[in-house]
Motif scaffolding. Structure first.
Motif: not given
Length: 391
Positions: A334, A378, A384
């Motif tokens: 992430f 998220l 992202s």
């Protein structure tokens, strides 16, 4: 024959002597005796003999004429019938010839071949994590548009008329067992699976008169279908060991073997799971248990990303648009702030393919979790996610 003389000729001549009359009588008698009996002269009358002969001749002529006319008429009728029969025979022959001409195939009509699978799967059993490439043989396989394994789309890796290779999608670790493998063409029609030696008329020449009839027939009906191909999802011992490690130590750290990096232990814990999977340490990725020394690629999310980029033999990078290729045991990273660095690393512990898309769950440290939904992560942290599909 002696000409017939009327009986009036026998009458005495006036003024003749008796001697003359006697001689005349004798002459008449001699003449009478000399005539043929069949002429029956005495019964004839001189006054009506000629007309009767004329009438008799006329009747005979009429009869002969009628007979001749009848014969001519009959002959003409017969000739007419024969001509009619010849005409009818000619018409029939022409009709037959015309019909035959209509049935003559100037150029055979070829029915286009449709894709057909003629072999079994090159691999009958694959791990539930997916990624295995499976090959089938057949005809016109470059016309196959989609492959589905257990209802989930399987990417086509390569296709030629004789051979097709697809990649098995991942499933949940609870979805082990047999699933059907189906193929469809660009029109969405199922591709038939046949066994060697099965009779087929696909591609055979057909008369033009049959081509129209065959147009509406589903081509699949031209093959003898066999049992659907079946693929068996099995567990993968290596991934089972990796997943077992994560689910065992996600909340109770394995301090007996590894150093804990407080607050930033995510990459460290992911590396530990890879060792459980069977990966061997090297100069670029290592941990020294005796000293607690570890490489940056072992403990840093960004350094791990860069190291995996250099090891295509171990992993393939995926972005979130390729989530359908993600499988259990893969690595998720992430970027919370959109800086380009990797801020968190976790191990994929669950994957579900649905009509709405693919859902992914991860487990790891720092955010201690066994099944953390990526979409929820998220939504709460922003940023992202990217993945590494492991070999």
């Amino acid at each position: 024959m002696i000409d017939a003389t009327p009986e009036a000729d026998a009458a005495p001549v006036a003024g003749a002597t008796l001697a003359d009359q006697a001689d005349q009588a004798d002459q008449v008698e001699r003449e009478r005796r000399a005539r043929h009996r069949a002429e029956r002269v005495r019964n004839r009358r001189s006054s009506s003999g000629a007309p009767r002969r004329f009438m008799a001749l006329g009747c005979a002529s009429a009869i002969l004429s009628v007979s001749a006319f009848g014969a001519v008429a009959a002959s003409a009728a017969d000739e007419t019938k024969l001509a009619s029969a010849r005409d009818q025979a000619s018409v029939s022959a022409d009709s037959v010839s015309s019909a035959a001409d209509g049935d003559v195939i100037a150029a055979p009509v070829s029915i286009a071949k449709r894709p057909t699978v003629t072999s079994g799967l090159s691999t009958a059993a694959v791990p539930f994590t997916g990624g295995t490439q499976v090959t089938v043989a057949g005809e016109q396989l470059d016309q196959v548009a989609q492959v589905a394994v257990g209802g989930a789309a399987a990417p086509i890796v390569a296709a030629s008329p004789e051979q097709l290779t697809f990649q098995v999608p991942a499933v949940a670790d609870t979805a082990l067992g047999d699933v059907a493998v189906a193929f469809t063409d660009a029109a969405g029609a199922p591709v038939v699976v046949t066994t060697p030696g099965t009779a087929t008329v696909a591609g055979a020449a057909a008369p033009a008169s049959l081509a129209a009839q065959l147009t509406e027939i589903d081509e699949a009906a031209l093959h003898a279908p066999t049992q659907a191909l079946t693929l068996t999802y099995t567990s993968n011992p290596a991934i089972d060991a990796q997943l077992g490690y994560v689910l065992t130590y996600w909340s109770s750290y394995n301090t007996a073997q590894y150093t804990v990096l407080s607050g930033v232990d995510c990459a460290n814990f992911t590396s530990q799971s890879l060792v459980a999977r069977g990966w061997a340490m090297d100069a670029g990725w290592y941990y020294d248990q005796a000293t607690g020394t570890m490489s940056p690629s072992w403990s840093s999310s960004t350094a791990m990303r860069d190291w995996l980029y250099s090891r295509p033999d171990l992993a393939t990078p995926l972005d979130d648009s390729q989530r359908g290729l993600v499988k259990v045991g893969d690595i998720a990273q992430f970027d919370w702030d959109g800086s380009g660095d990797r801020d968190h690393t976790a191990v994929v512990t669950r994957v579900e393919h649905t009509a709405n898309g693919t859902a992914v769950w991860v487990g790891g440290h720092t955010k201690d979790a066994d099944f953390w939904n990526v979409d929820e992560a998220l939504a709460s942290g922003g940023g992202s996610v990217t993945y590494f599909s492991l070999r």
